[in-house]
Design an enzyme around this catalytic site. Sequence first.
Site, PDB file in Angstrom:
ATOM      1  N   ARG A 140      -6.825   8.402   3.617  1.00  0.00           N
ATOM      2  CA  ARG A 140      -7.729   7.462   4.285  1.00  0.00           C
ATOM      3  C   ARG A 140      -8.773   6.995   3.275  1.00  0.00           C
ATOM      4  O   ARG A 140      -9.327   7.800   2.512  1.00  0.00           O
ATOM      5  CB  ARG A 140      -8.429   8.119   5.482  1.00  0.00           C
ATOM      6  CG  ARG A 140      -7.525   8.473   6.650  1.00  0.00           C
ATOM      7  CD  ARG A 140      -6.940   7.234   7.312  1.00  0.00           C
ATOM      8  NE  ARG A 140      -6.163   7.551   8.505  1.00  0.00           N
ATOM      9  CZ  ARG A 140      -4.875   7.872   8.507  1.00  0.00           C
ATOM     10  NH1 ARG A 140      -4.227   7.952   7.343  1.00  0.00           N
ATOM     11  NH2 ARG A 140      -4.250   8.131   9.635  1.00  0.00           N
ATOM     12  N   GLU A 184      -8.963  -2.502   7.385  1.00  0.00           N
ATOM     13  CA  GLU A 184      -7.556  -2.893   7.462  1.00  0.00           C
ATOM     14  C   GLU A 184      -7.329  -3.743   8.703  1.00  0.00           C
ATOM     15  O   GLU A 184      -8.018  -3.571   9.709  1.00  0.00           O
ATOM     16  CB  GLU A 184      -6.664  -1.644   7.505  1.00  0.00           C
ATOM     17  CG  GLU A 184      -6.749  -0.784   6.256  1.00  0.00           C
ATOM     18  CD  GLU A 184      -5.803   0.418   6.299  1.00  0.00           C
ATOM     19  OE1 GLU A 184      -5.004   0.525   7.256  1.00  0.00           O
ATOM     20  OE2 GLU A 184      -5.851   1.243   5.384  1.00  0.00           O
ATOM     21  N   HIS A 210      -0.705   0.210   3.460  1.00  0.00           N
ATOM     22  CA  HIS A 210      -0.701   1.351   4.394  1.00  0.00           C
ATOM     23  C   HIS A 210       0.697   1.577   4.970  1.00  0.00           C
ATOM     24  O   HIS A 210       0.929   1.546   6.176  1.00  0.00           O
ATOM     25  CB  HIS A 210      -1.711   1.138   5.526  1.00  0.00           C
ATOM     26  CG  HIS A 210      -2.164   2.439   6.129  1.00  0.00           C
ATOM     27  ND1 HIS A 210      -3.347   2.575   6.805  1.00  0.00           N
ATOM     28  CD2 HIS A 210      -1.567   3.685   6.161  1.00  0.00           C
ATOM     29  CE1 HIS A 210      -3.487   3.824   7.234  1.00  0.00           C
ATOM     30  NE2 HIS A 210      -2.419   4.506   6.842  1.00  0.00           N
TER      31      HIS A 210
END
Length: 327
Positions: free
Chosen positions: A236, A265, A285
């Site tokens: 993260r 994001e 991601h």
Amino acid sequence: MKISILDDYHDTLRTLPCFQKLSGHEVEIWNDHVEDVDALAHRLHETEALVLIRERTKIRAPLLDRLPNLKLISQRSVYPHIDIDACTRHGVIVSSSLHAGTLSYATAELTWGLILSAMRQIPQQMAALRAGKWQIGVGHSLRGKTLGIYGYGRIGRTVAGYGAAFGMQVMAWSSEDSMARARMDGYGAAPCREAFFENCDIVSLHLRLVNATRGIVTATDLARMKPTALLVNTSRAPLIEPGQLVRALQAGRPGMAAVDVYEEEPVLDAHHPLLAMDNVICTPHIGYVTHEEYEIQFSEIFDQITAYCSGKPINVVNPEVLAHPRV
């Protein structure tokens, strides 16, 4: 039951075998990403069970206030994007398996792919070849170098094994219990935090994002890294102090980064500072985004819906709501 699934970008979920677990329910799948509360409130007004794909959409009080039929949110992993207190006030059960007994091999595999890509300049060399250039630089071998695993949990342990298979020296920095496990597995444990960042050629982050780990990697930590070192983050982005990774890379310590996660994001701005750096490899991601991993994750997510429908909800993260669930 009326079920809504958000952010299934590639319309993948209906192709999974586990999707049959929702047979008999009224399921609506949204493939785009929407953040506007008004638009989400309109879409989800009749929804009784909401399926989330990780932290792609934030579920906060202003939205929950406008979802009178919502009874269950079913997802997997941590939930910093969900206002748990607001869910409890509204009688909405949040079920989220923290998958303590399983790990994401997909994330570990991507981590290693990023390490190889960064150290051997694979994306840069490919881009140059397409531009008509031949061998634009000299990469670095992994054998004999020190791989630092920050967070020796399930994924960190797997990445450590990959490093050992490549002939690397593995060093862990984590809780005392985790470092004890690393020693039992035959790896080194850093004598102190300072030595960990100073001595590792590659530092790979494998920590959960909770209040205690938010910003745990500081500007001082990054400044201690070698100018030839690589920082890898497939966990993260907020594990690193906001904005400090870009500043550290600009200052030359560490010399490289490979990241799959970002402070905000999705990243849709082609001028994002990390995307502009030649010494950074970025992916959107995708650590957990494989067909095989989706099958594992959504099998659990759909089981949570089935359990709720049977009157026996599981993996409830706000158990106090069970005294007054929305009916």
